[in-house]
Design an enzyme around this catalytic site. Structure first.
Site, PDB file in Angstrom:
ATOM      1  N   CYS A  81      19.113  52.856  44.076  1.00 56.05           N
ATOM      2  CA  CYS A  81      18.807  52.613  42.655  1.00 56.05           C
ATOM      3  C   CYS A  81      17.971  51.345  42.574  1.00 56.05           C
ATOM      4  O   CYS A  81      17.379  50.929  43.573  1.00 56.05           O
ATOM      5  CB  CYS A  81      20.087  52.556  41.822  1.00 56.05           C
ATOM      6  SG  CYS A  81      21.213  51.209  42.241  1.00 56.05           S
ATOM      7  N   ASN A  92      21.097  48.029  43.090  1.00 54.78           N
ATOM      8  CA  ASN A  92      22.164  48.264  44.080  1.00 54.78           C
ATOM      9  C   ASN A  92      23.479  47.579  43.696  1.00 54.78           C
ATOM     10  O   ASN A  92      24.239  47.139  44.571  1.00 54.78           O
ATOM     11  CB  ASN A  92      21.722  47.859  45.499  1.00 54.78           C
ATOM     12  CG  ASN A  92      22.641  48.354  46.615  1.00 54.78           C
ATOM     13  OD1 ASN A  92      22.797  47.688  47.640  1.00 54.78           O
ATOM     14  ND2 ASN A  92      23.260  49.501  46.444  1.00 54.78           N
ATOM     15  N   CYS A 145      25.053  48.872  40.420  1.00 54.66           N
ATOM     16  CA  CYS A 145      25.716  49.791  39.476  1.00 54.66           C
ATOM     17  C   CYS A 145      25.768  51.234  40.002  1.00 54.66           C
ATOM     18  O   CYS A 145      26.828  51.712  40.405  1.00 54.66           O
ATOM     19  CB  CYS A 145      25.010  49.782  38.125  1.00 54.66           C
ATOM     20  SG  CYS A 145      25.019  48.168  37.292  1.00 54.66           S
ATOM     21  N   ARG A 146      24.625  51.934  39.976  1.00 58.43           N
ATOM     22  CA  ARG A 146      24.629  53.374  40.267  1.00 58.43           C
ATOM     23  C   ARG A 146      24.755  53.718  41.745  1.00 58.43           C
ATOM     24  O   ARG A 146      25.627  54.526  42.128  1.00 58.43           O
ATOM     25  CB  ARG A 146      23.352  54.020  39.696  1.00 58.43           C
ATOM     26  CG  ARG A 146      23.295  54.011  38.186  1.00 58.43           C
ATOM     27  CD  ARG A 146      21.898  54.331  37.699  1.00 58.43           C
ATOM     28  NE  ARG A 146      20.939  53.294  38.098  1.00 58.43           N
ATOM     29  CZ  ARG A 146      19.631  53.357  37.932  1.00 58.43           C
ATOM     30  NH1 ARG A 146      19.095  54.429  37.388  1.00 58.43           N
ATOM     31  NH2 ARG A 146      18.851  52.358  38.309  1.00 58.43           N
ATOM     32  N   SER A 147      23.898  53.166  42.591  1.00 59.58           N
ATOM     33  CA  SER A 147      23.943  53.592  43.997  1.00 59.58           C
ATOM     34  C   SER A 147      25.222  53.158  44.724  1.00 59.58           C
ATOM     35  O   SER A 147      25.722  53.919  45.560  1.00 59.58           O
ATOM     36  CB  SER A 147      22.674  53.194  44.769  1.00 59.58           C
ATOM     37  OG  SER A 147      22.493  51.807  44.822  1.00 59.58           O
ATOM     38  N   ASP A 199      20.675  54.125  33.561  1.00 62.88           N
ATOM     39  CA  ASP A 199      21.090  52.859  34.156  1.00 62.88           C
ATOM     40  C   ASP A 199      22.152  52.174  33.280  1.00 62.88           C
ATOM     41  O   ASP A 199      21.848  51.706  32.183  1.00 62.88           O
ATOM     42  CB  ASP A 199      19.869  51.950  34.310  1.00 62.88           C
ATOM     43  CG  ASP A 199      20.156  50.796  35.253  1.00 62.88           C
ATOM     44  OD1 ASP A 199      21.342  50.433  35.393  1.00 62.88           O
ATOM     45  OD2 ASP A 199      19.203  50.273  35.840  1.00 62.88           O
TER      46      ASP A 199
HETATM   47  P1  4NP Z   1      21.414  49.658  39.130  1.00 60.21           P
HETATM   48  O1  4NP Z   1      21.384  48.806  37.763  1.00 60.21           O
HETATM   49  O2  4NP Z   1      19.960  49.913  39.490  1.00 60.21           O
HETATM   50  O3  4NP Z   1      22.129  50.900  38.771  1.00 60.21           O
HETATM   51  O4  4NP Z   1      22.133  48.791  40.130  1.00 60.21           O
HETATM   52  C1  4NP Z   1      20.673  47.598  37.634  1.00 60.21           C
HETATM   53  C2  4NP Z   1      21.266  46.416  38.017  1.00 60.21           C
HETATM   54  C3  4NP Z   1      20.590  45.225  37.857  1.00 60.21           C
HETATM   55  C4  4NP Z   1      19.309  45.222  37.306  1.00 60.21           C
HETATM   56  C5  4NP Z   1      18.714  46.408  36.942  1.00 60.21           C
HETATM   57  C6  4NP Z   1      19.392  47.586  37.098  1.00 60.21           C
HETATM   58  N1  4NP Z   1      18.615  44.001  37.105  1.00 60.21           N
HETATM   59  O5  4NP Z   1      17.492  44.027  36.577  1.00 60.21           O
HETATM   60  O6  4NP Z   1      19.126  42.942  37.498  1.00 60.21           O
END
Ligand code: 4NP
Length: 163
Positions: free
Chosen positions: A16, A19, A21-23, A132
């Site tokens: 994702c 790294n 939340c989702r992955s 997200d």
């Molecule tokens: P993820 O979510 O891609 O599902 O881990 C996010 C976590 C942090 C950020 C963006 C998306 N960020 O911009 O910090």
């Protein structure tokens, strides 16, 4: 006893943006499935982000809360960025959304790297991107999508690798 040839392990990398939340949730949910199917000796599972802002951090509190709720372990999981050798180390590189998929295709040094968008494996899903939760706050929705996606992915791997 069946001899397991570790040279033949199948590698699965979930990707994702951050790294956190989702992955990492996909990694934990998929590993839980794989252990239940007693395939953990044959399948290596990891996750990474296209961005590097959260390197070394554990999964987001929202992801941890959902995984705790369902009794799924995320022990030892720490964020890292996608690396060049991931495209040769892993057989299946599984993107959470279309932007991740596009970024992975740009990064891929090997033309035949197998990059899949998870929800493309679930024909009945109306959502083809995992939204997200860093922005939506809806970790339950992510869990529901990932459970369907991870089942379809395990079926695909079992079929393709004869497991
Ligand atoms: P993820 O979510 O891609 O599902 O881990 C996010 C976590 C942090 C950020 C963006 C998306 N960020 O911009 O910090």
């Amino acid at each position: 006893m069946k001899r397991i040839d570790h040279e033949n392990r199948v590698g699965v990398l979930f990707v994702c943006l951050g790294n956190i939340c989702r992955s990492p949730m996909a990694e934990a949910v998929f590993r839980h499935r794989v252990i239940k199917a007693q395939l953990q000796e044959l399948i290596t599972i990891d996750s990474a982000g296209t961005g590097n802002w959260h390197t070394g951090k554990p999964p987001h509190e929202g992801t941890r809360r959902i995984l705790d709720q369902y009794g799924i372990s995320y022990e030892g999981q720490k964020a890292r960025q996608v690396a060049g050798d991931d495209f040769t180390r892993f057989d299946y590189i599984v993107a959470m959304d279309g932007q991740n998929e596009q970024d992975l295709r740009t990064l891929a040094s090997r033309a035949d790297a197998r990059i899949i968008k998870l929800m493309d494996l679930v024909p009945e899903s109306l959502l083809k991107d995992v939204p997200d939760p860093y922005y939506t706050g809806n970790f339950e929705e992510v869990y529901d999508l990932l459970t369907a996606g991870c089942s379809a992915l395990l079926e695909l791997i079992r079929r393709e690798k004869g497991l």
